[in-house]
Motif scaffolding. Structure first.
Motif, short mmCIF file in Angstrom:
data_model
loop_
_atom_site.label_atom_id
_atom_site.label_comp_id
_atom_site.label_asym_id
_atom_site.label_seq_id
_atom_site.Cartn_x
_atom_site.Cartn_y
_atom_site.Cartn_z
N GLU A 1127 0.84 -1.19 0.00
CA GLU A 1127 0.00 0.00 0.00
C GLU A 1127 0.87 1.25 0.00
N GLY A 1128 0.48 2.23 -0.82
CA GLY A 1128 1.18 3.50 -0.82
C GLY A 1128 2.57 3.42 -1.40
N LEU A 1129 2.76 2.63 -2.47
CA LEU A 1129 4.05 2.49 -3.14
C LEU A 1129 3.88 2.92 -4.60
N PRO A 1130 3.78 4.23 -4.88
CA PRO A 1130 3.45 4.68 -6.25
C PRO A 1130 4.51 4.36 -7.28
N ARG A 1131 5.76 4.14 -6.85
CA ARG A 1131 6.82 3.83 -7.81
C ARG A 1131 6.92 2.34 -8.12
N LEU A 1132 6.18 1.56 -7.36
CA LEU A 1132 6.26 0.10 -7.54
C LEU A 1132 5.22 -0.34 -8.56
N LEU A 1133 5.68 -1.06 -9.57
CA LEU A 1133 4.77 -1.63 -10.56
C LEU A 1133 4.30 -2.97 -10.02
#
Length: 1442
Positions: A1127-1133
């Protein structure tokens, strides 16, 4: 009924005595009537004697003779009616006296009226009915003498069934054999001793005695077995003991006892007296007189159901025989039902058999009897008939259960029979309180006053203890202060009280009527609607109206119809409880309940009681416990002259007592007495019977100190707890000398057990405080006595266990005077707990008068010492604390050292203290827990400190802002090898676990943690300067949590599979959150042991190297991962790795996600939540292949166009929630999951499907539906449809939120016949409710932010009030008129219940179930501003979190 004899003796006879009393005849003012009344009473007495003579025979015959049963029922009803009539006369007399007193004060003349025509007619009616009963008695051929059928009981013998058929008694037998063979002797020097086996009827006492009697290891010279039964015939018993010698004959008791004495002379004998009932001490001593000739080591075993018998016989040991385990009971049942020891050959009967055994509750006789009933029967329907049958429905000829239990009831004294039968109002497994049950008995008139004039409460406690000793009650295994009845005992109570006692939920037989019910109870529901209480309208003679449990917090709601319509009709109520309901008022009609003796309003919202309550003259018990809003008591409460209990504990808003409360001279319970400016302490003088707890508040209001002497607390010997309280901060109000004089006069009786003195204004304490004569004082509290300069001498209180001293700001030194030295007894011989708090000027703890600490006071039994906020206390604590197990020191910065020896210390808490304490800790060999908080100057733990912690298991260090490291590099940590839990949080300067002597990569340096081979849990929180964790984490760690470490850039390699041996790594739970600098996870696979992984709000994390799936063969199946939160990992695809099959819960939030293909084939997945994935547009074409999915939540996926296809195949799915999916245009192909229980849809404004196409009406299991701002509902003018076809009838909760176009609620709502909760919020155009009203099942109605309904739903002339008034819970306080205010608030706020009706606040993105998350993802919408005002009703405000 079976207890009519008890009713007759416990009700009719006391009433006769009342009728002939002078006070009653005085009430009959017409002199011409007195002779007639006397004549009637004499008739009553004669006829009552005739009835009593045949009652015993009638009791026996009514079991088989229906006519006799009806006759007894009529007699019972007459007994009740007589009591009611006489109480009405007596109440009328009190009422007239009350009115006379009241009007006399107004100058009016009023003469009490006469007996009256109505009263006379009622007496004549009773005489007529009594005459009819006597006439019917003659027709029934009832005899004056009856041989009790209970005598016809098969006697027991010493022979037993095969030992192999006795189950679960091996340990009991071994214990008894040991008691027989060991050398315990009777205390009086007698050669024989008695051992009792005590237990229920049917629990297996005789079987156990047989096992012991026939055991080969039990060797005695002479053995005899006698079945005594209920008739203690000494001649027969003596003969039976001698019958082992057939030559003994004769009927002379003296000759027989002489022969028995000779027979036993010099022999070691064992005599078993089975089934003893008699409590006649003379008979017992006479029987035992020949036993004295036996040899030492002789034993007598008695089996009995009554503990009183055991006490009477002088048993050296009473063995309480417990029930069998379910497993053993099942074996016994199977043996008798199937002739086998298991169900292997009858698998179809096993489940029903197990349920039958559960009913037996470990009673062997029940298992044997029910098994015998089913022997030879292999039809499962026949087994289910037995399972669902009541105890009394089983065939009597084949069932020994009822007769065995009824025998116990038969032997009860008549006064106990009625008390026991009353307990039928309690459902099975109900835990009841002793004092509360006694209060109910007292209110119902079951307690008989003895000649010695004991207090009624004490008599009731004796009754209770008697039933307890006879095994009718037993202590609860879950709550040691409460009691329960065995299931079969409960069924016995129901059997003997049929028609009279009723619990809502029980079903009466078809032929029975509710009209005869006198005592009724029901289990509270959260919303108690009027439908539940329809049957109570038939109970015209109801005496008990009791919701259960008796005490409950105020979170339940009751329809006003009960209070305003039903209860006023129940004119004969003696017991009324409304406790635990959110009631705000008690109607003045309460005065109509003339028979009321018990009124419980505890834990309600009532603020003021009506003055009419003061006309309920019979009231004995008034409970107002926990009524936090109660502000005053009725002024005329002193008219309640029979009041014995006024429980006002926990009434925090109550500020004064009513005048003349001292007139309540029968009070024994008054937990609080408030001295006001108009009410003096002298009112206490009349309350001479007070017992238990008394809290005297407002002593600063005492005007004349001499009045205090009139309070005579010293004579109130039954007080166990006393609290004396002045106003806080009374500086300058009273002189110190006057305060001392006042407290001196308040000396209590020496029986006192607990004493609290609060805000006392004197400089010293009186001499009585601490006097050794207070030999029962176990607890003492001295709080906020700000002017006191020295502590009282308390050390000589012999049994003082807990002592608390707080807020004595002027005390500077504690020395020998505190110990009370001067006697040969050491100080504080029994003290176990000592708390000293807020001693702001206390400097020194020292000993004077030439005494060292060992001589003056070593606190020999002190277990727990707590010192809080003593800022200038210097030096050391007492050195002699030999048994202290817990030591807590808070905010004592000048204290420099701990005691030199703490051999048994297990827990140490040090907070806000000098770092020196930690640097010079003595060796503490037993210390397992150390908590260190807010220590200034602590940079790291020194070697000396660590070496003292040889047994440490838990170490928590918090908020030490100077702490940079835990220890230096090279520190020997071997002493910490046992440590299991390490928690580090809130350190501003903390940079590493270890201080390195050489610079370099911290992660690559060893931390020394490898030595901590037992460490299971490591938590690091709020360490903002921590850059990395050192390598070399111990393999033993099972839980690792890293949170809010802003500078953390990397995790140690050792946590991954390539960093530790897979067979050694034990990591099961990993949590990483709010670490914005963290960019990557070490390369490698996560440990195969990992069960739970949470990585959240690490906004710069770009990859999760490796994963969880181990390729090669079937390695994928080896993963243990069950819970995954990303959750809350915008850079993680996402997904960055393959998901393991083992997953059970998966939460994906605010990540870059295009596809959900990896969700396929997750066969164990039960919960799935997807939130904030704005790039997600669709689910896989084949839908979700997750057959066991139970819960699916989709949040803030703004580009999602459709729900998963083929959701109709998700047959396990029960919860579906969709929030803020603005692009959603349709549901799935195939429709919604068929077994949904809960469906929520919020802010999906673009759905094109009509609501009828949703298929909600097909969801036959749907219980909860929430629709908020979702098309096409937003455009609906009326909801639901008029025909009621749109929604399933199974709904119990319906939430209609933010439907801006909605104008009316349609009549189709009436079709929801199970609806319990309805919430309508933010519907600004709504103005119409259905003419048909709401479903009768509705328990809660919330109408919020609907401005047009404000006036219409008003209690004052609102046109819709009549339609909603009977709903138990109504919330209309959020009806607002301002549309602008509506828009500002409703756009942000949505209230809804979870399954347990728990309120949860949901706001925008970035939130969590627990409340509003304080931090949000960059670029996402802001969460609800902390500064935005919220207008929320008070009861909801606790759920708002900013």
């Amino acid at each position: 009924m079976a207890f009519v004899e008890a009713i007759t003796s416990t009700i009719l006879q006391p009433l006769i005595e009342k009728l002939v009393s002078a006070s009653f005849l005085k009430f009959a003012r017409e002199k011409k009537k007195e002779k007639e009344i006397d004549s009637e009473i004499k008739k009553w007495e004669l006829r009552l004697l005739e009835i009593r003579a045949v009652l015993s025979d009638a009791e026996e015959k009514q079991i088989t003779n229906q006519a006799v049963k009806i006759w007894l029922d009529n007699l019972r009803d007459l007994a009740y009616d007589v009591q009611d009539v006489l109480e009405e006369f007596e109440t009328e007399a009190w009422s007239q006296t009350y009115n006379y007193r009241r009007k006399s004060k107004l100058g009016k003349n009023l003469i009490p009226t006469c007996f009256g025509k109505i009263g006379w007619s009622k007496l004549e009616e009773i005489t007529s009915r009594l005459q009819e009963i006597v006439a019917e008695k003659d027709l029934l051929d009832l005899s004056k003498c009856s041989l009790s059928r209970f005598d016809e009981r098969l006697p027991t013998t010493s022979l037993m069934v095969k030992k192999s058929r006795v189950y679960g008694r091996e340990k009991d037998k071994e214990a008894l054999v040991q008691l027989l063979t060991r050398g315990d002797e009777a205390a009086n020097g007698s050669p024989f001793s008695v051992i009792s086996i005590i237990g229920y009827g049917g629990v297996g006492k005789t079987t156990l005695a047989q096992l012991v009697y026939n055991d080969k290891s039990v060797e005695f010279d002479y053995k005899a077995w006698v079945c005594v039964s209920d008739e203690f015939d000494m001649l027969r018993i003596t003969k039976a003991i001698l019958n082992c010698d057939s030559s003994v004959v004769g009927c002379d008791l003296n000759l027989l006892q002489v022969q028995l004495k000779v027979k036993l002379s010099g022999k070691k004998f064992l005599i078993v007296l089975d089934d003893v009932w008699s409590e006649n001490y003379e008979e017992w001593t006479a029987l035992c007189s020949p036993f004295a000739s036996g040899a030492r080591g002789s034993r007598v075993i008695i089996t009995t159901r009554n503990e009183g018998v055991s006490l009477l016989t002088g048993s050296i040991y009473s063995y309480a025989l417990k029930e069998l385990s379910d497993d053993d009971c099942l074996l016994l049942f199977a043996q008798h039902a199937l002739g086998a020891s298991n169900f292997d050959d009858y698998p179809d009967l096993k489940e029903t058999g197990e349920e039958i055994v559960k009913r037996c509750r470990g009673l062997p006789l029940a298992a044997k009897t029910l098994g015998g009933l089913l022997r030879g029967k292999r039809n499962s329907k026949e087994w289910k008939v037995v399972l669902n049958s009541k105890l009394w429905d089983l065939p009597e000829e084949n069932s020994g259960i009822l007769s065995a239990l009824r025998l116990s009831y038969h032997h009860l004294p008549s006064h106990l029979k009625q008390c026991f039968a009353y307990c039928a109002i309690f459902p099975k497994d109900y835990e009841f309180d002793k004092n509360e049950l006694v209060s109910l008995w007292m209110a119902e008139g079951f307690l008989q006053q003895a000649k010695e004039k004991k207090h009624m409460k004490d008599i009731g406690k004796e009754y209770f203890d008697d039933l307890l000793s006879r095994s009718f009650f037993q202590k609860s295994s879950a709550n040691n202060v409460r009691y329960v009845m065995h299931d079969l005992i409960s069924e016995l109570a129901q059997f003997v009280s049929r028609e009279v006692c009723f619990h809502l939920g029980d079903k009466l037989e078809d032929s029975q009527s509710y009209a005869k019910v006198r005592y009724a109870s029901f289990t509270r529901h959260h919303y108690d609607i009027s439908q539940r209480f329809e049957v109570f309208y038939e109970m015209k003679s109801l005496r008990t109206f009791l919701p259960l449990p008796i005490f409950s917090p105020p979170c339940n709601y009751l329809t006003r119809k009960v209070l305003h319509d039903l209860i006023p009709k129940l004119k004969r109520l003696a017991v009324l409880s409304l406790a635990g309901y959110c009631l705000v008022e008690l109607p003045s009609s309460i005065c109509a309940l003339k028979h009321l003796r018990y009124l419980n309003l505890s834990y309600t919202e009532i603020e003021v009681l009506p003055e009419s309550l003061c006309e309920v003259f019979r009231l004995q018990t008034l409970k107002l416990r926990g009524c936090k809003k109660l502000i005053k008591l009725p002024i005329g409460i002193d008219n309640l002259i029979n009041l014995q209990c006024l429980d006002i504990s926990g009434t925090n808003s109550l500020q004064e007592m009513p005048p003349q409360i001292g007139n309540l001279t029968n009070l024994y319970t008054l937990p609080k007495f408030i001295i006001g400016k108009g009410l003096g302490i002298r009112e206490l003088i009349k309350l001479s019977h007070l017992q238990g707890q008394l809290n005297i508040i407002g002593l600063h209001n005492v005007v004349d100190v001499r009045d205090t002497k009139l309070a005579i607390l010293k004579e109130k010997r039954d007080l166990s707890e006393l609290s004396l309280e002045w106003i806080h901060n009374v500086n300058g109000f009273q002189s110190e000398a006057r305060e001392l004089q006042l407290l001196n006069l308040l000396e209590p009786h020496q029986n006192l057990q607990k004493l609290s003195i609060m805000s006392y204004g004197g400089t010293t304490f009186p001499s009585w405080l601490g006097d050794h004569s207070f030999s029962n004082m176990v607890c003492l509290q001295l709080c906020d006595c700000h002017k006191t300069t020295s502590l009282p001498s308390l050390g000589q209180l012999p049994v003082l266990r807990d002592l608390s001293i707080k807020g004595m700001e002027r005390v500077m030194t504690v020395g020998a005077e505190f110990l009370g030295v001067g006697s040969f007894v050491k100080a504080f011989p029994s003290l176990e707990g000592l708390i000293i708090e807020d001693m702001l000027n206390w400097k020194q703890w020292s000993w004077f008068n030439g005494l060292n600490q060992e001589e003056a006071g070593e606190f020999p039994k002190l277990r727990e010492l707590t010192i809080i906020n003593c800022p200038i206390l210097v030096g050391m604590l007492p050195s002699c604390l030999p048994l202290v197990k817990k030591l807590s020191i808070y905010n004592c910065p000048q204290l420099v050292a701990l005691p030199e020896s703490l051999p048994y210390l297990c827990e140490l808490i040090v907070e806000g203290c000098n770092v020196t304490i930690l640097n010079h800790m003595p060796v503490m060999p037993s210390l397992t827990t150390l908590k260190v908080r807010s220590i200034i100057g602590l940079v790291s733990l020194c070697r000396n400190s660590l070496q003292a912690l040889v047994a440490l298991k838990d170490l928590e260090i918090e908020n030490c802002n100077d702490l940079m490291y835990l220890w230096k590099d090279g520190t020997d940590l071997c002493e910490l090898a046992r440590m299991k839990h390490l928690e580090i949080k809130k350190f501003e300067q903390f940079v590493s676990l270890v201080e390195l002597e050489k610079s370099g990569d911290v992660e690559q340096q060893p931390s020394g943690l490898q030595c901590l081979g037992s460490l299971n849990n490591l938590k690091i929180d709020h360490c903002r300067k921590l850059v990395s964790l050192p390598g070399g984490l111990p393999y033993s760690i099972r839980r690792l949590e890293i949170s809010q470490c802003d500078s953390l850039k990397s995790m140690p390699d050792g946590m991954m599979m390539n960093g530790c041996n897979s067979s050694q790594c034990l990591l099961e739970e990993l949590l990483i959150s709010w670490c914005p600098s963290l960019r990557s996870i070490p390369i490698g696979m996560f440990p195969i042991t990992l069960k739970s992984l949470t990585i959240s709000w690490c906004t710069n994390l770009e990859n999760l190297h490796g994963g969880f799936v181990y390729h090669g063969g079937d390695r994928r199946e080896l993963s243990c991962l069950e819970h995954l939160t990303i959750e809350g990992l915008p850079r993680l695809l996402f997904p960055a790795f393959e998901l393991p099959w083992s997953l059970k819960t998966l939460e994906i939030g605010y990540c870059t996600m295009h596809s959900l293909k990896t969700l396929c084939d997750l066969s164990h997945l039960t919960e799935l939540e997807i939130s904030g994935c704005s790039m997600l547009e669709s689910f896989p074409e084949m839908g979700l292949t997750t057959p066991n999915l139970i819960s699916l939540s989709i949040w803030k996926c703004e580009n999602l166009r459709s729900l998963p296809n083929h959701m109709d195949c998700l047959v396990s799915l029960q919860e579906l929630s969709v929030y803020h999916c603005h692009s959603l245009v349709s549901f799935s192909k195939g429709g919604l999951p068929p077994n949904l229980i809960e469906f929520q849809i919020h802010y999906c404004e673009n759905i094109t499907e009509s609501m009828s196409d949703w298929g909600l009406h097909t969801l036959i299991f749907l219980k909860r539906l929430v629709i908020e701002c979702t098309s096409p509902c937003t455009n609906m003018v009326s909801f639901p449809d008029d025909e009621g076809q749109l929604l399933p009838t199974s709904l119990t909760s319906l939430y209609i939120l933010t439907l801006k176009g909605l104008k009316s609620i349609s009549k189709g709502l009436k079709c929801l016949m199970s609806l319990e909760i309805l919430m309508i919020s933010d519907c600004p155009k709504l103005c119409l409710f259905p003419k048909e009203g709401f479903p009768a099942t509705l328990g809660s109605l919330h109408i919020e932010f609907c401005p047009l309904l404000k006036k219409q739903c008003s209690r004052n002339n609102g046109c819709y009030w009549s339609k909603i008034a009977l709903i138990p819970h109504i919330v209309t306080s959020l009806l607002i008129e301002s549309e602008q205010e509506n828009q500002n608030l409703s756009a942000k706020l949505c209230w809804f219940w979870r399954h347990d009706n728990k309120r949860i606040l949901k706001t925008g993105p970035g939130t969590r179930r627990e409340g509003v998350v304080k931090q949000s993802l960059a670029g996402a919408d802001n969460v609800l501003s902390e500064k935005q005002p919220l207008r929320v009703e008070p009861q909801l405000s606790n759920f708002c979190q900013s």
